[in-house]
Design a protein around this motif. Structure first.
Motif, mmCIF file in Angstrom:
data_model
loop_
_atom_site.group_PDB
_atom_site.id
_atom_site.type_symbol
_atom_site.label_atom_id
_atom_site.label_comp_id
_atom_site.label_asym_id
_atom_site.label_seq_id
_atom_site.Cartn_x
_atom_site.Cartn_y
_atom_site.Cartn_z
ATOM 1 N N ILE A 169 0.851 -1.185 0.000
ATOM 2 C CA ILE A 169 0.000 0.000 0.000
ATOM 3 C C ILE A 169 0.885 1.233 0.000
ATOM 4 N N VAL A 170 0.683 2.097 -0.975
ATOM 5 C CA VAL A 170 1.395 3.373 -1.009
ATOM 6 C C VAL A 170 0.414 4.466 -0.622
ATOM 7 N N VAL A 171 0.751 5.211 0.423
ATOM 8 C CA VAL A 171 -0.106 6.279 0.928
ATOM 9 C C VAL A 171 0.548 7.613 0.603
ATOM 10 N N ILE A 172 -0.179 8.473 -0.087
ATOM 11 C CA ILE A 172 0.334 9.790 -0.474
ATOM 12 C C ILE A 172 -0.214 10.828 0.501
ATOM 13 N N GLY A 217 7.570 -0.541 11.412
ATOM 14 C CA GLY A 217 7.836 -1.145 10.117
ATOM 15 C C GLY A 217 7.279 -0.430 8.911
ATOM 16 N N VAL A 218 6.562 0.673 9.103
ATOM 17 C CA VAL A 218 6.048 1.442 7.973
ATOM 18 C C VAL A 218 7.195 2.252 7.372
ATOM 19 N N GLU A 219 7.318 2.228 6.047
ATOM 20 C CA GLU A 219 8.361 3.001 5.376
ATOM 21 C C GLU A 219 7.865 4.427 5.149
ATOM 22 N N PHE A 220 8.748 5.397 5.360
ATOM 23 C CA PHE A 220 8.381 6.797 5.142
ATOM 24 C C PHE A 220 9.393 7.427 4.198
ATOM 25 N N ILE A 221 8.879 8.020 3.115
ATOM 26 C CA ILE A 221 9.723 8.705 2.135
ATOM 27 C C ILE A 221 9.315 10.173 2.116
ATOM 28 N N GLU A 222 10.260 11.048 2.364
ATOM 29 C CA GLU A 222 9.947 12.474 2.391
ATOM 30 C C GLU A 222 10.471 13.169 1.138
ATOM 31 N N PHE A 223 9.993 14.369 0.911
ATOM 32 C CA PHE A 223 10.387 15.208 -0.214
ATOM 33 C C PHE A 223 10.167 14.515 -1.568
ATOM 34 N N ALA A 224 8.936 14.079 -1.794
ATOM 35 C CA ALA A 224 8.569 13.466 -3.074
ATOM 36 C C ALA A 224 7.088 13.683 -3.330
ATOM 37 N N THR A 225 6.728 13.923 -4.578
ATOM 38 C CA THR A 225 5.329 14.151 -4.947
ATOM 39 C C THR A 225 4.975 13.297 -6.157
ATOM 40 N N ILE A 229 0.255 7.735 -11.878
ATOM 41 C CA ILE A 229 0.025 6.374 -11.411
ATOM 42 C C ILE A 229 0.320 5.445 -12.588
ATOM 43 N N ILE A 230 1.118 4.443 -12.368
ATOM 44 C CA ILE A 230 1.532 3.525 -13.431
ATOM 45 C C ILE A 230 0.563 2.352 -13.504
ATOM 46 N N GLY A 231 0.152 1.996 -14.723
ATOM 47 C CA GLY A 231 -0.725 0.854 -14.914
ATOM 48 C C GLY A 231 -1.606 1.029 -16.125
ATOM 49 N N ASP A 232 -2.248 -0.060 -16.554
ATOM 50 C CA ASP A 232 -3.184 -0.004 -17.678
ATOM 51 C C ASP A 232 -4.618 0.110 -17.168
ATOM 52 N N GLU A 233 -5.119 -0.979 -16.593
ATOM 53 C CA GLU A 233 -6.451 -0.928 -15.977
ATOM 54 C C GLU A 233 -6.350 -0.771 -14.467
ATOM 55 N N ARG A 234 -5.374 -1.442 -13.882
ATOM 56 C CA ARG A 234 -5.149 -1.370 -12.440
ATOM 57 C C ARG A 234 -3.839 -0.663 -12.144
ATOM 58 N N ALA A 235 -3.770 -0.061 -10.967
ATOM 59 C CA ALA A 235 -2.526 0.573 -10.527
ATOM 60 C C ALA A 235 -1.476 -0.497 -10.256
ATOM 61 N N LEU A 236 -0.285 -0.262 -10.790
ATOM 62 C CA LEU A 236 0.837 -1.170 -10.571
ATOM 63 C C LEU A 236 1.988 -0.474 -9.845
ATOM 64 N N GLY A 237 1.929 0.849 -9.804
ATOM 65 C CA GLY A 237 2.986 1.601 -9.149
ATOM 66 C C GLY A 237 2.740 3.087 -9.257
ATOM 67 N N ASP A 254 13.682 17.569 -11.316
ATOM 68 C CA ASP A 254 13.670 16.654 -12.469
ATOM 69 C C ASP A 254 14.050 15.232 -12.082
ATOM 70 N N GLU A 255 14.379 15.018 -10.823
ATOM 71 C CA GLU A 255 14.771 13.676 -10.369
ATOM 72 C C GLU A 255 13.524 12.853 -10.031
ATOM 73 N N HIS A 256 13.339 11.720 -10.724
ATOM 74 C CA HIS A 256 12.162 10.875 -10.544
ATOM 75 C C HIS A 256 12.546 9.491 -10.031
ATOM 76 N N PHE A 257 11.585 8.817 -9.417
ATOM 77 C CA PHE A 257 11.751 7.412 -9.031
ATOM 78 C C PHE A 257 10.368 6.765 -9.000
ATOM 79 N N THR A 258 10.311 5.456 -8.995
ATOM 80 C CA THR A 258 9.025 4.754 -8.984
ATOM 81 C C THR A 258 8.952 3.785 -7.807
ATOM 82 N N LEU A 259 7.735 3.556 -7.356
ATOM 83 C CA LEU A 259 7.451 2.560 -6.327
ATOM 84 C C LEU A 259 6.395 1.603 -6.864
ATOM 85 N N ASP A 260 6.626 0.310 -6.702
ATOM 86 C CA ASP A 260 5.580 -0.651 -7.019
ATOM 87 C C ASP A 260 4.459 -0.501 -6.000
ATOM 88 N N ALA A 261 3.232 -0.738 -6.438
ATOM 89 C CA ALA A 261 2.095 -0.608 -5.517
ATOM 90 C C ALA A 261 0.923 -1.456 -6.000
#
Length: 348
Positions: A169-172, A217-225, A229-237, A254-261
Motif C-alpha cells: 500500500i502506497v499512501v500519499i 515497520g512502515v516506510e516513510f519517504i519524504e520530499f517526493a510528490t 500512477i503507473i498501470g493499464d487498468e489497475r494501478a501497478l505503481g 527533475d529527479e524521478h523514481f518509482t514505487l511498485d504498488a
C-alpha cells in the motif's frame, strides 16, 4: 467520549437553536447550549452521531462504543437528534449521502429556529490530479477509511472493502488521515505500507504518529510528490518526483523514481461540505447577522480537540447573539435567504 460535561442544567430559555452536523464541533456546541437551558435540535445525515470520529477514524483509535456513550449523554441532557436527515440549500452530493432519508431546507430552519450553527465538517476529499488517478486500485483515503469503519461497525459488508492482505500500500500524504490509512492497512494484513510526503517529516503535524509507525515497520519517504500512477487498468505503481522547499514552497525537481504498488491511497486534504456551497468565500460576519454561525472543519481543518473547543466557543457566541439580537429577528427569513444567496454569489 464526553462531548460536553454539564455540571448543572440551567432553567429553560425561550430560544431554539438548530445545529447542522453531529461531529465533534456540533456536539460540543449542542451540549453547552442544552446545559444552559436552550432547546437544541441536531440534524445529521448519518444514521447516528459522531461525524468523522464515528465513521472515519479507525475503531482501534476511537471505538464506536465510546462515541455512542457520548451521544447518549447529550440525549439525556435534552438534545434532540434528527438522524438520517440532510439539510440542503445548494449543496452537491457528498460522502455519506446515501444514508439520508429525509431532507430539510435551510430556509425552513431559518424560519423555525432563532439561530443556526453549521458544523457539517469536510466530507469531500481533494482529488489527486495526476495521470492514472482513475485506475482501479487508487482510492481517496477518506472514502477508504469510511468504508472500512462502516464495515467494522456493521453497516457495510466486507465485500465492499478492497482486499489489502499481502499487498503493498502506497499512501500519499502525511496528515492524520494518511496515518489512519497506514494503521488500517496493517491491521488488514498489508505486507508493506509506504507513506510518501512532499515535504519533510518535521513539517507534518502528525509527525509523532508517523515516527511511531516507522518503528513498527512502515516506510516513510519524504520530499517526493506523485506525477503519475503507473498501470493499464489497475494501478501497478507510482512515479514520483523529488521535491525541495524554497522560501516555504514545494518545488518539483527533475529527479524521478518509482514505487511498485498494489493499492494507492491519497490523503491530500478534504473540502468543507456546507449546505451553503460557497461558505468558504462567504463573509461570516454578514451571515451572523442572519443568525447563522459556523464551527469545525466546515471552516478549516481541525483536530478533534480543537473542533470541540471551537464548538463550545461558538455556542457561547450564539448565546451572546441570542440575548442581544434574536428577540427582534434582525433579518426576516426571506431577507436572510436572499442575503445567503448574495453572499454565495460573492455580491456582498
Amino acid at each position: 467520549m464526553k462531548f460536553y460535561i454539564c455540571r448543572e442544567k440551567g432553567e429553560p430559555r425561550p430560544f431554539r437553536i438548530a445545529i447542522i452536523g453531529a461531529g465533534p464541533a456540533g456536539l460540543s456546541a449542542a451540549g453547552y447550549l442544552a446545559c444552559r437551558g436552550y432547546e437544541v435540535h441536531v440534524y445529521e445525515k448519518m444514521p447516528e452521531g459522531g461525524g468523522m470520529v464515528a465513521f472515519g477514524i479507525p475503531e482501534v483509535r476511537i471505538p464506536i462504543r465510546a462515541v455512542r456513550e457520548g451521544i447518549t449523554d447529550l440525549e439525556r441532557l435534552g438534545v434532540n437528534f434528527h438522524f438520517r436527515t440532510k439539510v440542503v440549500y445548494d449543496s452537491p452530493r457528498e460522502l455519506g449521502d446515501e444514508w439520508a432519508e429525509h431532507f430539510v431546507s435551510l430556509e425552513r430552519l431559518l424560519g423555525e429556529f432563532d439561530a443556526l450553527l453549521i458544523a457539517t465538517g469536510a466530507w469531500r476529499p481533494r482529488k489527486l490530479k495526476v495521470p492514472g488517478a482513475n485506475l482501479l486500485g487508487v482510492y481517496d483515503a477518506l472514502s477508504l477509511l469510511h468504508h472500512i469503519k462502516m464495515a467494522r461497525i456493521g453497516y457495510y459488508s466486507w465485500d465492499r472493502i478492497p482486499d489489502l492482505k499481502g499487498k503493498h500500500i502506497v499512501v500519499i500524504g502525511a496528515g492524520y488521515t494518511a496515518v489512519d490509512v497506514a494503521i488500517e492497512a496493517r491491521l488488514l494484513g498489508a505486507e508493506k505500507v509506504t507513506i510518501v510526503y512532499r515535504r519533510g517529516l518535521e513539517h507534518s503535524y502528525a509527525k509523532t504518529e508517523i515516527k511511531k509507525l516507522i518503528t513498527e515497520g512502515v516506510e516513510f519517504i519524504e520530499f517526493a510528490t506523485p506525477v503519475r500512477i503507473i498501470g493499464d487498468e489497475r494501478a501497478l505503481g507510482v512515479e514520483f518526483a523529488k521535491t525541495t522547499i524554497e522560501e516555504g514552497n514545494v518545488v518539483t525537481t527533475d529527479e524521478h523514481f518509482t514505487l511498485d504498488a498494489d493499492i494507492v491511497a491519497y490523503a491530500i486534504g478534504q473540502l468543507p461540505t456546507s449546505p451553503i456551497r460557497e461558505v468558504v468565500c462567504a463573509n461570516e460576519e454578514i451571515l451572523k447577522e442572519a443568525g447563522i454561525f459556523f464551527a469545525g472543519d466546515v471552516v478549516a481543518p481541525r483536530n478533534i480537540g480543537t473542533a470541540m473547543r471551537e464548538g463550545k466557543a461558538k455556542a457561547k457566541e450564539i448565546e451572546e447573539w441570542l440575548l442581544k439580537k434574536a428577540p427582534r429577528k434582525v433579518f426576516p427569513v426571506p431577507v436572510a435567504a436572499r442575503l445567503i444567496s448574495e453572499v454565495t454569489n460573492e455580491k456582498c
